[in-house]
Design a protein around this motif. Structure first.
Motif, PDB file in Angstrom:
ATOM      1  N   GLU A 131      41.460  52.213  25.421  1.00 43.07           N
ATOM      2  CA  GLU A 131      40.444  52.777  24.458  1.00 43.07           C
ATOM      3  C   GLU A 131      39.646  53.783  25.024  1.00 43.07           C
ATOM      4  N   VAL A 132      39.698  54.017  26.467  1.00 42.35           N
ATOM      5  CA  VAL A 132      38.841  54.975  27.141  1.00 42.35           C
ATOM      6  C   VAL A 132      40.142  56.052  27.809  1.00 42.35           C
ATOM      7  N   GLU A 133      40.549  56.926  27.193  1.00 42.19           N
ATOM      8  CA  GLU A 133      41.765  57.768  27.682  1.00 42.19           C
ATOM      9  C   GLU A 133      41.100  58.603  28.738  1.00 42.19           C
ATOM     10  N   ASN A 134      42.092  58.851  29.555  1.00 41.31           N
ATOM     11  CA  ASN A 134      42.079  59.908  30.770  1.00 41.31           C
ATOM     12  C   ASN A 134      40.751  59.554  31.462  1.00 41.31           C
ATOM     13  N   SER A 135      40.694  58.128  31.790  1.00 44.19           N
ATOM     14  CA  SER A 135      39.698  57.563  32.588  1.00 44.19           C
ATOM     15  C   SER A 135      40.256  56.925  33.773  1.00 44.19           C
ATOM     16  N   ASP A 136      39.757  57.013  34.910  1.00 41.52           N
ATOM     17  CA  ASP A 136      40.296  56.305  35.974  1.00 41.52           C
ATOM     18  C   ASP A 136      39.424  55.016  36.518  1.00 41.52           C
ATOM     19  N   PHE A 137      38.671  54.432  35.404  1.00 43.13           N
ATOM     20  CA  PHE A 137      37.629  53.343  35.983  1.00 43.13           C
ATOM     21  C   PHE A 137      38.461  52.235  36.413  1.00 43.13           C
ATOM     22  N   PRO A 138      37.873  51.627  37.654  1.00 45.94           N
ATOM     23  CA  PRO A 138      38.566  50.359  38.148  1.00 45.94           C
ATOM     24  C   PRO A 138      38.449  49.233  37.212  1.00 45.94           C
ATOM     25  N   ILE A 139      39.294  48.191  37.426  1.00 45.70           N
ATOM     26  CA  ILE A 139      39.013  47.119  37.053  1.00 45.70           C
ATOM     27  C   ILE A 139      39.190  45.820  37.749  1.00 45.70           C
ATOM     28  N   TYR A 140      38.157  45.119  37.834  1.00 49.93           N
ATOM     29  CA  TYR A 140      38.097  43.892  38.588  1.00 49.93           C
ATOM     30  C   TYR A 140      38.477  42.513  38.032  1.00 49.93           C
ATOM     31  N   VAL A 141      39.458  41.742  38.501  1.00 47.24           N
ATOM     32  CA  VAL A 141      39.650  40.390  38.139  1.00 47.24           C
ATOM     33  C   VAL A 141      39.380  39.527  39.237  1.00 47.24           C
ATOM     34  N   THR A 142      38.641  38.312  38.991  1.00 49.13           N
ATOM     35  CA  THR A 142      38.402  37.499  40.153  1.00 49.13           C
ATOM     36  C   THR A 142      39.536  36.496  40.041  1.00 49.13           C
ATOM     37  N   ARG A 143      39.759  36.048  41.303  1.00 48.51           N
ATOM     38  CA  ARG A 143      40.771  34.983  41.557  1.00 48.51           C
ATOM     39  C   ARG A 143      40.315  33.418  41.221  1.00 48.51           C
ATOM     40  N   LYS A 144      39.611  33.351  40.412  1.00 48.97           N
ATOM     41  CA  LYS A 144      38.977  31.953  40.175  1.00 48.97           C
ATOM     42  C   LYS A 144      40.154  31.067  39.712  1.00 48.97           C
ATOM     43  N   ASP A 145      41.264  31.315  39.155  1.00 52.49           N
ATOM     44  CA  ASP A 145      42.170  30.719  38.438  1.00 52.49           C
ATOM     45  C   ASP A 145      43.591  30.937  38.999  1.00 52.49           C
ATOM     46  N   GLY A 146      43.381  31.018  40.387  1.00 50.44           N
ATOM     47  CA  GLY A 146      44.888  31.204  40.979  1.00 50.44           C
ATOM     48  C   GLY A 146      45.096  32.641  41.472  1.00 50.44           C
ATOM     49  N   ARG A 147      46.143  33.272  40.945  1.00 50.92           N
ATOM     50  CA  ARG A 147      46.791  34.357  41.436  1.00 50.92           C
ATOM     51  C   ARG A 147      46.695  35.240  40.229  1.00 50.92           C
ATOM     52  N   PRO A 148      45.995  36.009  39.986  1.00 53.54           N
ATOM     53  CA  PRO A 148      45.886  36.947  38.799  1.00 53.54           C
ATOM     54  C   PRO A 148      46.907  38.213  39.062  1.00 53.54           C
ATOM     55  N   ALA A 149      46.998  38.537  40.091  1.00 55.64           N
ATOM     56  CA  ALA A 149      47.835  39.592  40.613  1.00 55.64           C
ATOM     57  C   ALA A 149      49.423  39.400  39.838  1.00 55.64           C
TER      58      ALA A 149
END
Length: 199
Positions: free
Chosen positions: A92-110
């Motif tokens: 949705e936001v092209e040419n943007s390098d904003f970070p995204i944080y995902v919590t590890r509340k449910d196991g292994r999001p990576a």
């Protein structure tokens, strides 16, 4: 188990043939004993088959209808939809390098990120030597950061996207200016992921 150093539920699997032989021998002995009693054998067989079908029907209903709803969270339900929505917000936001944080509340999001994005395993093997990890799980990959908790006192740049449980997101929003942009719902209608953007 030969390959696992810790106790495991499947250790008893090797003993199954012995149990099956004992059960089979018991059934054949019972069959011969009942046959000596005449028509009682036929009636008994009908009752046993009927009971078996009833119990199997109950099991199958529970397996197909109840179990997927009750234990969806145990199978990390919601990651596919979460990453689908995060991909949408990334694009949705092209040419943007904003970070995204995902919590590890449910196991292994990576792991789910790598799976749902179809990341080439050779790439992760090459990067594995250089990326910070916890128990072999990446703590960051590309613009994604996988954290235990969101820090309400932390410094996040404007536009950063955060994904966490509803409770954690509400606590976080008390200290940080955020815009709640989306949610991922569970099978029982509960919010399992809140997606927000730092203002």
């Amino acid at each position: 188990s030969i390959t696992q150093p810790t106790p495991h539920a499947l250790r008893a699997l090797a003993a199954m043939p012995v149990f099956l032989l004992v059960i089979a021998k018991g059934l054949t002995l019972m069959e011969s004993w009942l046959k000596k009693r005449g028509h009682f054998w036929q009636k008994f067989s009908i009752v046993v088959v009927t009971l078996y079908l009833v119990f199997f029907g109950q099991f199958w209903f529970f397996y197909q209808n109840v179990y997927p709803v009750l234990y969806a969270q145990e199978w990390q339900y919601g990651y596919a939809e979460l990453y689908e929505k995060l991909t949408f917000y990334e694009q949705e936001v092209e040419n943007s390098d904003f970070p995204i944080y995902v919590t590890r509340k449910d196991g292994r999001p990576a792991m789910y990120y790598l799976f749902y994005r179809a990341v080439d395993p050779r790439l992760t093997q090459q990067l594995g030597k250089f990326v910070e990890k916890d128990q072999s799980e990446f703590l960051s990959f590309e613009r994604y950061h996988f954290v235990n908790n969101l820090d309400p006192n932390g410094s996040y740049p404007s536009g950063t996207i955060l994904a966490s449980s509803k409770e954690d997101s509400l606590r976080f929003s008390e200290r940080q200016a955020v815009d709640f942009i989306d949610e991922v719902m569970g099978k029982r209608g509960e919010v399992i992921w809140s997606i927000m953007r730092i203002l």
